[in-house]
Design a protein around this motif. Structure first.
Motif, PDB file in Angstrom:
ATOM      1  N   ASP A  63     129.678  34.584 101.813  1.00 29.74           N
ATOM      2  CA  ASP A  63     130.518  33.394 101.676  1.00 29.74           C
ATOM      3  C   ASP A  63     130.622  32.593 102.972  1.00 29.74           C
ATOM      4  O   ASP A  63     131.320  31.584 103.025  1.00 29.74           O
ATOM      5  N   LEU A  64     129.945  33.048 104.006  1.00 27.08           N
ATOM      6  CA  LEU A  64     129.958  32.315 105.270  1.00 27.08           C
ATOM      7  C   LEU A  64     129.004  31.136 105.195  1.00 27.08           C
ATOM      8  O   LEU A  64     127.956  31.215 104.563  1.00 27.08           O
ATOM      9  N   GLY A  65     129.361  30.065 105.849  1.00 27.77           N
ATOM     10  CA  GLY A  65     128.490  28.898 105.825  1.00 27.77           C
ATOM     11  C   GLY A  65     128.862  27.917 106.911  1.00 27.77           C
ATOM     12  O   GLY A  65     129.634  28.224 107.830  1.00 27.77           O
ATOM     13  N   TYR A  66     128.338  26.726 106.777  1.00 21.56           N
ATOM     14  CA  TYR A  66     128.437  25.725 107.828  1.00 21.56           C
ATOM     15  C   TYR A  66     128.920  24.376 107.284  1.00 21.56           C
ATOM     16  O   TYR A  66     128.364  23.326 107.583  1.00 21.56           O
ATOM     17  N   GLN A  67     129.952  24.403 106.461  1.00 24.48           N
ATOM     18  CA  GLN A  67     130.425  23.146 105.864  1.00 24.48           C
ATOM     19  C   GLN A  67     130.867  22.139 106.920  1.00 24.48           C
ATOM     20  O   GLN A  67     130.778  20.930 106.694  1.00 24.48           O
ATOM     21  N   ASP A  68     131.345  22.615 108.068  1.00 17.24           N
ATOM     22  CA  ASP A  68     131.836  21.713 109.106  1.00 17.24           C
ATOM     23  C   ASP A  68     130.751  21.313 110.104  1.00 17.24           C
ATOM     24  O   ASP A  68     131.024  20.611 111.073  1.00 17.24           O
ATOM     25  N   SER A  69     129.524  21.754 109.867  1.00 17.07           N
ATOM     26  CA  SER A  69     128.436  21.450 110.792  1.00 17.07           C
ATOM     27  C   SER A  69     127.988  19.994 110.657  1.00 17.07           C
ATOM     28  O   SER A  69     127.990  19.431 109.554  1.00 17.07           O
ATOM     29  N   PRO A  70     127.557  19.388 111.755  1.00 19.82           N
ATOM     30  CA  PRO A  70     126.982  18.032 111.653  1.00 19.82           C
ATOM     31  C   PRO A  70     125.683  18.009 110.853  1.00 19.82           C
ATOM     32  O   PRO A  70     125.242  16.936 110.441  1.00 19.82           O
ATOM     33  N   LEU A  71     125.097  19.179 110.595  1.00 26.04           N
ATOM     34  CA  LEU A  71     123.879  19.243 109.788  1.00 26.04           C
ATOM     35  C   LEU A  71     124.176  19.291 108.297  1.00 26.04           C
ATOM     36  O   LEU A  71     123.247  19.253 107.487  1.00 26.04           O
ATOM     37  N   SER A  72     125.434  19.400 107.917  1.00 26.95           N
ATOM     38  CA  SER A  72     125.801  19.499 106.500  1.00 26.95           C
ATOM     39  C   SER A  72     126.302  18.151 106.002  1.00 26.95           C
ATOM     40  O   SER A  72     127.338  17.665 106.442  1.00 26.95           O
ATOM     41  N   VAL A  73     125.557  17.565 105.066  1.00 29.27           N
ATOM     42  CA  VAL A  73     125.884  16.234 104.554  1.00 29.27           C
ATOM     43  C   VAL A  73     126.061  16.316 103.042  1.00 29.27           C
ATOM     44  O   VAL A  73     125.107  16.592 102.303  1.00 29.27           O
ATOM     45  N   GLU A  74     127.268  16.087 102.591  1.00 25.90           N
ATOM     46  CA  GLU A  74     127.604  16.110 101.167  1.00 25.90           C
ATOM     47  C   GLU A  74     127.914  14.686 100.718  1.00 25.90           C
ATOM     48  O   GLU A  74     128.890  14.090 101.173  1.00 25.90           O
ATOM     49  N   ARG A  77     128.718  23.357  97.935  1.00 29.34           N
ATOM     50  CA  ARG A  77     128.751  22.189  98.810  1.00 29.34           C
ATOM     51  C   ARG A  77     127.750  22.333  99.946  1.00 29.34           C
ATOM     52  O   ARG A  77     127.315  23.450 100.278  1.00 29.34           O
ATOM     53  N   ALA A  78     127.418  21.201 100.546  1.00 26.64           N
ATOM     54  CA  ALA A  78     126.550  21.224 101.722  1.00 26.64           C
ATOM     55  C   ALA A  78     127.184  22.113 102.787  1.00 26.64           C
ATOM     56  O   ALA A  78     128.369  22.023 103.081  1.00 26.64           O
ATOM     57  N   ASP A 113     116.786  28.165 106.831  1.00 29.52           N
ATOM     58  CA  ASP A 113     117.516  29.426 106.887  1.00 29.52           C
ATOM     59  C   ASP A 113     118.388  29.650 105.656  1.00 29.52           C
ATOM     60  O   ASP A 113     119.306  30.475 105.677  1.00 29.52           O
ATOM     61  N   GLY A 114     118.107  28.931 104.562  1.00 32.99           N
ATOM     62  CA  GLY A 114     118.735  29.250 103.289  1.00 32.99           C
ATOM     63  C   GLY A 114     120.128  28.716 103.076  1.00 32.99           C
ATOM     64  O   GLY A 114     120.877  29.245 102.248  1.00 32.99           O
ATOM     65  N   TYR A 115     120.504  27.656 103.767  1.00 33.79           N
ATOM     66  CA  TYR A 115     121.796  27.011 103.544  1.00 33.79           C
ATOM     67  C   TYR A 115     121.572  25.604 103.011  1.00 33.79           C
ATOM     68  O   TYR A 115     120.560  24.965 103.320  1.00 33.79           O
ATOM     69  N   LEU A 116     122.522  25.141 102.212  1.00 33.57           N
ATOM     70  CA  LEU A 116     122.425  23.809 101.624  1.00 33.57           C
ATOM     71  C   LEU A 116     122.719  22.773 102.708  1.00 33.57           C
ATOM     72  O   LEU A 116     123.824  22.718 103.248  1.00 33.57           O
ATOM     73  N   ALA A 117     121.709  21.968 103.042  1.00 33.61           N
ATOM     74  CA  ALA A 117     121.840  20.994 104.128  1.00 33.61           C
ATOM     75  C   ALA A 117     122.394  19.665 103.634  1.00 33.61           C
ATOM     76  O   ALA A 117     123.264  19.065 104.274  1.00 33.61           O
ATOM     77  N   TRP A 118     121.865  19.193 102.502  1.00 28.68           N
ATOM     78  CA  TRP A 118     122.196  17.852 101.998  1.00 28.68           C
ATOM     79  C   TRP A 118     122.283  17.942 100.483  1.00 28.68           C
ATOM     80  O   TRP A 118     121.478  18.630  99.838  1.00 28.68           O
ATOM     81  N   ALA A 119     123.239  17.234  99.912  1.00 29.39           N
ATOM     82  CA  ALA A 119     123.366  17.222  98.455  1.00 29.39           C
ATOM     83  C   ALA A 119     123.769  15.839  97.989  1.00 29.39           C
ATOM     84  O   ALA A 119     124.594  15.168  98.616  1.00 29.39           O
TER      85      ALA A 119
END
Length: 500
Positions: free
Chosen positions: A391-402, A413-414, A477-483
């Motif tokens: 359940d860990l992720g990077y929703q607050d990262s500048p690389l995550s764009v939703e 979510r991204a 690395d298997g995380y949702l970057a953009w949606a």
């Protein structure tokens, strides 16, 4: 790395070196090896310098969490990891020389289409490292054993290292993966903020028991001693009759004897086994449970990863797992900058993403350790889903764009981990596997941009429950970057991140 290592900045790094590489990795533990595998498969030249003559020989970090298993799947070693390990056995408490109650330290999960690896995996750290090392050599990489980094200098364009064999190496970047006592970190002047989780010492050892010893391999055995002097023995999935011994001392002034004779004596005194039941002590070490976090994970062109950046209590099995995931986060970013022309600023996101994760895992390990101590030291505190790191992720990262709106609270979510699945008859983890991005168009006929197939794999399928409907860009690395509901904006996003 020797204690006399020197770090300087701004001079000397550009001098003539005996050899050039792209990334210098200091340390061949799980972190350094995972990073080397990831970089090598991406075509990045790296030199792995390990001061010891061989790989670490013990079982210390013996648990792999489900998210780490997914990473090892991507790195191409999961079948070997599965073959060399097992599920964790149930705990069993011994009282008056007789086996008593049993329980599972972590409830068993059921594999699903979205979470194919639902449980932690028991495998000695040494075996994990051997498997990663073999994979590295298959890819054409190697480790230089018996080689310490004695001096590091850096300038605006690279790092120069003087090695203990008198060679000098020039690299674009260096990564300190040299453990909790990292000399590189100390040479960089990066402080670690931390605390002693428990002042009482611990001792861990690997022993080989006689085949006729009265101890089954179907349980993780626990003996509660008086005054907090406890001991446990966990069967290790290895040839023979190997067990990991963990000794807890009730007196913080106790002086553990980690010699082979000392370990044998502890088994003889604290269990129903005798000294004659111990055939061999394979490895042993004393330590104290501590928690510490580096104040920063980067200094110029040098990065900290693994225990060099964060030190955990062993309770909960988060240290090695968090470390391998550091490497997995950093590897694709270094490759993107070195190989794809990505902006240098991409590397800033390594600390932005990984340091909060490490801090959270440190808090979890520390709380669990203290809760265990409060219950008398018996390992009864349950390890729930939060330990699996899914359940860990990077929703607050500048690389995550939703870009979607009106999402349900539980929606993917991204920044979230990208689940596995089988939409349209194609397994998603098979699509994700490898050093590329993946663009999914699920339940939509919207036009998709023409992207470089060597960089981005594109797949269309029907809407899928775990994702919903829309366009989803999955990071290497298997995380949702953009949606998004359509693909509008995804090409611009890729250009901004990768430079392509």
């Amino acid at each position: 790395m020797t204690s006399t290592a020197v770090f300087t900045q701004g001079e000397g790094a550009a001098g003539v070196a005996d050899e050039d590489t792209e990334v210098l990795i200091v340390g061949a533990g799980p972190t350094g090896l995972a990073l080397a595998v990831d970089l090598t498969r991406r075509g990045v030249r790296c030199l792995v310098a390990e001061r010891q003559e061989t790989l670490f020989p013990g079982s210390r970090g013996k648990g792999l969490q489900p998210r780490t298993l997914e990473i090892l799947d991507d790195l191409g070693v999961l079948p070997r990891i599965h073959a060399a390990g097992s599920l964790y056995p149930p705990m069993q408490l011994w009282e008056d020389g007789r086996p008593g109650k049993t329980w599972h330290l972590a409830p068993r999960g059921e594999a699903t289409e979205q979470v194919p690896y639902a449980n932690g995996w028991l495998i000695p750290q040494a075996r994990t490292q051997e498997i990663l090392f073999a994979r590295l050599r298959e890819l054409g990489g190697d480790v230089e054993f018996g080689v310490a980094v004695e001096e590091l200098t850096q300038d605006a364009s690279g790092v120069r290292a003087r090695l203990s064999d008198s060679r000098t190496v020039r690299a674009a970047y260096a990564v300190a993966a040299d453990g909790g006592r990292s000399t590189v970190r100390r040479s960089l002047g990066i402080p670690m903020t931390g605390e002693t989780v428990d002042p009482r010492p611990l001792l861990v050892a690997d022993v080989e028991l006689a085949l006729g010893a009265a101890l089954d391999r179907e349980h993780w055995h626990v003996w509660e001693g008086e005054g907090g002097d406890g001991i446990s023995m966990c069967p290790l999935p290895a040839p023979g009759n190997a067990f990991q011994v963990l000794v807890r001392y009730g007196d913080e002034n106790a002086v553990p004897d980690a010699s082979a004779d000392g370990v044998v004596k502890l088994v003889d005194q604290r269990t129903h086994l005798t000294a004659e039941d111990v055939v061999r002590v394979q490895w042993s070490s004393e330590f104290q449970a501590k928690a510490a976090l580096a104040d920063r994970f980067r200094e110029g062109r040098v990065f900290l990863a693994g225990d060099a950046a964060h030190v955990h209590s062993p309770v909960g099995g988060q240290g090695l797992n968090t470390s391998v995931q550091d490497a997995y986060n950093l590897g694709w970013k270094l490759a993107a900058v070195l190989r794809e022309g990505a902006p240098e600023s991409l590397l800033d996101t390594y600390e932005e993403e990984r340091r909060p994760i490490a801090a959270g895992m440190l808090g979890l390990s520390t709380r669990t350790h203290r809760a265990t101590v409060a219950k008398g030291g018996t390992m009864t505190v349950q390890r729930g889903r939060e330990f699996r790191q899914l359940d860990l992720g990077y929703q607050d990262s500048p690389l995550s764009v939703e870009t979607r709106t009106g999402l349900a609270p539980e929606a993917l979510r991204a920044g979230d981990r990208a689940p596995d699945g089988n939409p349209g008859g194609t397994r998603l983890f098979d699509l994700f596997r490898g050093p590329h991005w993946t663009l999914l168009a699920l339940g939509t006929d919207c036009p998709l941009p023409r992207l470089d197939p060597d960089t981005v794999t594109t797949h269309r399928a029907a809407a899928y429950e775990a994702y919903g409907t829309g366009v989803f860009l999955i990071r290497p690395d298997g995380y949702l970057a953009w949606a998004g509901e359509t693909a509008e904006g995804v090409e611009a996003y890729l250009t901004s991140v990768t430079g392509g």
